[in-house]
Design a protein around this motif. Structure first.
Motif, PDB file in Angstrom:
ATOM      1  N   LEU A   6      90.585 -12.177   6.688  1.00  0.00           N
ATOM      2  CA  LEU A   6      89.650 -11.813   5.615  1.00  0.00           C
ATOM      3  C   LEU A   6      88.749 -10.666   6.044  1.00  0.00           C
ATOM      4  CD1 LEU A   6      88.343 -12.495   2.821  1.00  0.00           C
ATOM      5  CD2 LEU A   6      86.748 -13.949   4.078  1.00  0.00           C
ATOM      6  N   TYR A   7      88.624  -9.681   5.160  1.00  0.00           N
ATOM      7  CA  TYR A   7      87.639  -8.619   5.332  1.00  0.00           C
ATOM      8  C   TYR A   7      86.654  -8.719   4.180  1.00  0.00           C
ATOM      9  CZ  TYR A   7      85.412  -4.040   5.432  1.00  0.00           C
ATOM     10  OH  TYR A   7      84.474  -3.030   5.468  1.00  0.00           O
ATOM     11  N   GLY A   8      85.383  -8.921   4.494  1.00  0.00           N
ATOM     12  CA  GLY A   8      84.369  -9.036   3.451  1.00  0.00           C
ATOM     13  C   GLY A   8      83.310  -7.972   3.585  1.00  0.00           C
ATOM     14  N   ILE A   9      82.670  -7.635   2.469  1.00  0.00           N
ATOM     15  CA  ILE A   9      81.561  -6.677   2.486  1.00  0.00           C
ATOM     16  C   ILE A   9      80.511  -7.137   1.478  1.00  0.00           C
ATOM     17  CG2 ILE A   9      82.695  -5.164   0.782  1.00  0.00           C
ATOM     18  CD1 ILE A   9      81.335  -2.784   2.259  1.00  0.00           C
ATOM     19  N   GLY A  10      79.233  -7.055   1.891  1.00  0.00           N
ATOM     20  CA  GLY A  10      78.179  -7.505   0.995  1.00  0.00           C
ATOM     21  C   GLY A  10      76.791  -7.191   1.526  1.00  0.00           C
ATOM     22  N   ASN A  11      75.781  -7.638   0.790  1.00  0.00           N
ATOM     23  CA  ASN A  11      74.388  -7.478   1.202  1.00  0.00           C
ATOM     24  C   ASN A  11      74.044  -8.517   2.261  1.00  0.00           C
ATOM     25  OD1 ASN A  11      73.634  -5.348  -0.541  1.00  0.00           O
ATOM     26  ND2 ASN A  11      73.380  -6.773  -2.240  1.00  0.00           N
ATOM     27  N   PHE A  78      86.236 -10.600   9.349  1.00  0.00           N
ATOM     28  CA  PHE A  78      85.434  -9.422   9.662  1.00  0.00           C
ATOM     29  C   PHE A  78      84.502  -9.190   8.486  1.00  0.00           C
ATOM     30  CE2 PHE A  78      84.185  -5.064  10.124  1.00  0.00           C
ATOM     31  CZ  PHE A  78      84.342  -4.725  11.463  1.00  0.00           C
ATOM     32  N   TYR A  79      83.234  -8.882   8.782  1.00  0.00           N
ATOM     33  CA  TYR A  79      82.244  -8.714   7.714  1.00  0.00           C
ATOM     34  C   TYR A  79      81.494  -7.395   7.885  1.00  0.00           C
ATOM     35  CZ  TYR A  79      78.343  -9.776   4.578  1.00  0.00           C
ATOM     36  OH  TYR A  79      77.425  -9.735   3.563  1.00  0.00           O
ATOM     37  N   SER A  80      81.430  -6.604   6.823  1.00  0.00           N
ATOM     38  CA  SER A  80      80.678  -5.351   6.823  1.00  0.00           C
ATOM     39  C   SER A  80      79.378  -5.526   6.050  1.00  0.00           C
ATOM     40  CB  SER A  80      81.497  -4.219   6.187  1.00  0.00           C
ATOM     41  OG  SER A  80      82.465  -3.722   7.084  1.00  0.00           O
ATOM     42  N   CYS A  81      78.286  -5.012   6.623  1.00  0.00           N
ATOM     43  CA  CYS A  81      76.969  -5.149   5.997  1.00  0.00           C
ATOM     44  C   CYS A  81      76.026  -4.151   6.642  1.00  0.00           C
ATOM     45  CB  CYS A  81      76.453  -6.579   6.166  1.00  0.00           C
ATOM     46  SG  CYS A  81      76.229  -7.049   7.901  1.00  0.00           S
ATOM     47  N   GLN A  82      74.735  -4.286   6.369  1.00  0.00           N
ATOM     48  CA  GLN A  82      73.728  -3.429   6.986  1.00  0.00           C
ATOM     49  C   GLN A  82      72.466  -4.243   7.261  1.00  0.00           C
ATOM     50  OE1 GLN A  82      73.808   0.320   7.786  1.00  0.00           O
ATOM     51  NE2 GLN A  82      72.531  -0.929   9.094  1.00  0.00           N
ATOM     52  N   VAL A  83      72.036  -4.238   8.516  1.00  0.00           N
ATOM     53  CA  VAL A  83      70.744  -4.820   8.886  1.00  0.00           C
ATOM     54  C   VAL A  83      69.976  -3.780   9.686  1.00  0.00           C
ATOM     55  CG1 VAL A  83      71.640  -7.184   8.908  1.00  0.00           C
ATOM     56  CG2 VAL A  83      71.631  -5.852  11.028  1.00  0.00           C
ATOM     57  N   GLY A 137      69.635  -3.872   3.651  1.00  0.00           N
ATOM     58  CA  GLY A 137      70.880  -4.490   3.183  1.00  0.00           C
ATOM     59  C   GLY A 137      71.332  -3.932   1.857  1.00  0.00           C
ATOM     60  N   GLY A 138      70.381  -3.414   1.080  1.00  0.00           N
ATOM     61  CA  GLY A 138      70.723  -2.831  -0.211  1.00  0.00           C
ATOM     62  C   GLY A 138      71.295  -1.435  -0.112  1.00  0.00           C
ATOM     63  N   LEU A 139      71.435  -0.915   1.121  1.00  0.00           N
ATOM     64  CA  LEU A 139      71.952   0.442   1.320  1.00  0.00           C
ATOM     65  C   LEU A 139      73.407   0.451   1.779  1.00  0.00           C
ATOM     66  CD1 LEU A 139      68.855   2.012   3.141  1.00  0.00           C
ATOM     67  CD2 LEU A 139      69.426   2.095   0.701  1.00  0.00           C
ATOM     68  N   VAL A 140      74.090  -0.675   1.649  1.00  0.00           N
ATOM     69  CA  VAL A 140      75.498  -0.737   2.062  1.00  0.00           C
ATOM     70  C   VAL A 140      76.321   0.257   1.248  1.00  0.00           C
ATOM     71  CG1 VAL A 140      77.560  -2.192   2.165  1.00  0.00           C
ATOM     72  CG2 VAL A 140      75.329  -3.144   2.746  1.00  0.00           C
ATOM     73  N   GLY A 141      77.144   1.041   1.956  1.00  0.00           N
ATOM     74  CA  GLY A 141      77.964   2.044   1.280  1.00  0.00           C
ATOM     75  C   GLY A 141      79.198   2.372   2.101  1.00  0.00           C
ATOM     76  N   PRO A 142      79.802   3.523   1.851  1.00  0.00           N
ATOM     77  CA  PRO A 142      81.031   3.917   2.558  1.00  0.00           C
ATOM     78  C   PRO A 142      80.886   3.935   4.077  1.00  0.00           C
ATOM     79  CG  PRO A 142      80.649   5.348   0.674  1.00  0.00           C
ATOM     80  CD  PRO A 142      79.425   4.502   0.819  1.00  0.00           C
ATOM     81  N   ASP A 143      79.686   4.260   4.585  1.00  0.00           N
ATOM     82  CA  ASP A 143      79.492   4.330   6.035  1.00  0.00           C
ATOM     83  C   ASP A 143      79.670   2.974   6.702  1.00  0.00           C
ATOM     84  OD1 ASP A 143      79.008   7.005   5.856  1.00  0.00           O
ATOM     85  OD2 ASP A 143      76.823   6.842   6.012  1.00  0.00           O
ATOM     86  N   GLN A 144      79.486   1.897   5.944  1.00  0.00           N
ATOM     87  CA  GLN A 144      79.636   0.554   6.510  1.00  0.00           C
ATOM     88  C   GLN A 144      81.065   0.012   6.364  1.00  0.00           C
ATOM     89  OE1 GLN A 144      76.641   1.383   4.700  1.00  0.00           O
ATOM     90  NE2 GLN A 144      75.967   1.714   6.811  1.00  0.00           N
ATOM     91  N   VAL A 145      81.908   0.708   5.636  1.00  0.00           N
ATOM     92  CA  VAL A 145      83.282   0.238   5.418  1.00  0.00           C
ATOM     93  C   VAL A 145      84.144   0.536   6.642  1.00  0.00           C
ATOM     94  CG1 VAL A 145      85.385   0.545   4.051  1.00  0.00           C
ATOM     95  CG2 VAL A 145      83.148   0.520   2.921  1.00  0.00           C
TER      96      VAL A 145
END
Length: 335
Positions: A6-11, A78-83, A137-145
């Motif tokens: 699983l690949y996930g992406i979120g806030n 694997f999880y993509s996000c921003q902290v 966390g609200g700034l997740v975008g292509p750079d986090q993918v």
């Protein structure tokens, strides 16, 4: 390269739980029983007052909760996000590692700023009042993918909340197109009925780009289809969506595998807290699919696991309930 289930992406949000009195809410002008979006200063003001009373912290956010649920059943995630590079951000990263989840945080320097938090204030009547600050966390975008991971993952899972920002929308489309080209499952959680109401066209465009499995509740299904009845919504979905699941609270779920509509009841339970039920449903459903289960079996597993969540406090299964869920999953998959 490692291959993931699983690949996930979120806030990314750090969930903070504490017990308060009704007087505390009144004194601080907090609206009881509601989820309120707040700015950093307001959230920090409350956290400073409650810092010595914090009972529990965990990495959260809807998609993070689902990813952790899937990982706790044994799937490789694997999880993509921003902290941010702050106390909460470092905690979030450590917590992901503790859950055996790899992430973009493992190899990317954390930015300055504030990590998103969800402060859950529990009053003596067991009511939960939540203040949410999205932070970086609200700034997740292509750079986090991580597109290499997304391309190789058996299932990609997208958080609908990201569609409300241009950065998030771009990230979602990038992953959906990639999944479509590789022929993999690309699942989407609709996240919130008001979100669907205001971003319906964006959701439809995302579905067209490659999303082929939708998770939604009744209200979200009604907003997406603009139907007047649930029956009408299901008919629209069957004609326009490859596969979907609609959760119906205490009545269970309706799931469509492309050919058959399955109606699945929820076990009778003593409902204490509904927070995280939908996240657990999706996470356990996806794990079942990864193990080769039919939609019928996956929905049975997901309804059971969701019933365990609402029978306790918090969005993460307590050890005793995780053991029950693990045993149920093994039995259901072997039938």
């Amino acid at each position: 390269m490692n291959h993931f289930d699983l690949y996930g992406i979120g806030n990314a949000l750090v969930d903070v739980e504490t017990r308060v009195t009704d007087q505390f809410l009144s004194d601080n002008k907090v609206i009881k029983g509601c989820m309120t979006l707040v700015e950093a200063a307001r959230q920090n003001e409350l956290l400073d007052q409650l810092r010595q009373k914090i009972e529990h912290k965990s990495c959260g956010g809807s998609l993070a909760n689902s990813t952790i649920a899937t990982a706790n059943f044994g799937s490789k995630c694997f999880y993509s996000c921003q902290v941010a590079d702050d106390e909460m951000g470092r905690f979030f990263h450590r917590n992901l590692i503790h859950q055996n989840i790899q992430s973009n945080l493992d190899s990317t320097p954390l930015p300055k700023g504030d990590t998103g938090t969800c402060l859950a204030m529990i009053t003596p009547d067991a009511d939960r009042t939540m203040n949410t600050f999205l932070g970086v966390g609200g700034l997740v975008g292509p750079d986090q993918v991580n597109l290499d991971v997304a391309k190789s993952a058996r299932i990609c899972f997208l958080e609908g909340y990201l569609i409300s920002s241009e950065y998030g929308k771009e990230a979602l489309h990038t992953i959906a197109k990639s999944a479509s080209q590789s022929g993999n499952i690309c699942a989407l959680s609709m996240s919130d009925p008001m979100l669907v109401k205001y971003f319906r066209d964006d959701f439809l465009a995302l579905i067209k780009d490659g999303v082929n499995l939708l998770f939604m509740n009744e209200d979200e299904a009604m907003e997406l289809t603009q139907a007047e009845t649930l029956t009408g919504a299901i008919t629209w979905l069957k004609n326009n969506i490859k596969q979907f699941v609609v959760t119906c609270g205490s009545r269970g779920s309706l799931s469509w595998d492309g050919e058959t509509l399955f109606e699945t009841p929820v076990p009778t339970i003593n409902q204490l807290d509904t927070i995280g039920a939908g996240d657990m449903f999706a996470g356990s459903f996806i794990h079942a699919l990864l193990k080769g289960a039919s939609f019928d079996t996956a929905a049975t597993i997901a309804c059971y696991c969701a019933s365990l969540i609402v029978g306790q406090y918090g969005s993460r299964l307590e050890k005793q309930n995780q053991d029950k869920a693990n045993a149920f999953v093994v039995e259901a998959l072997n039938r």
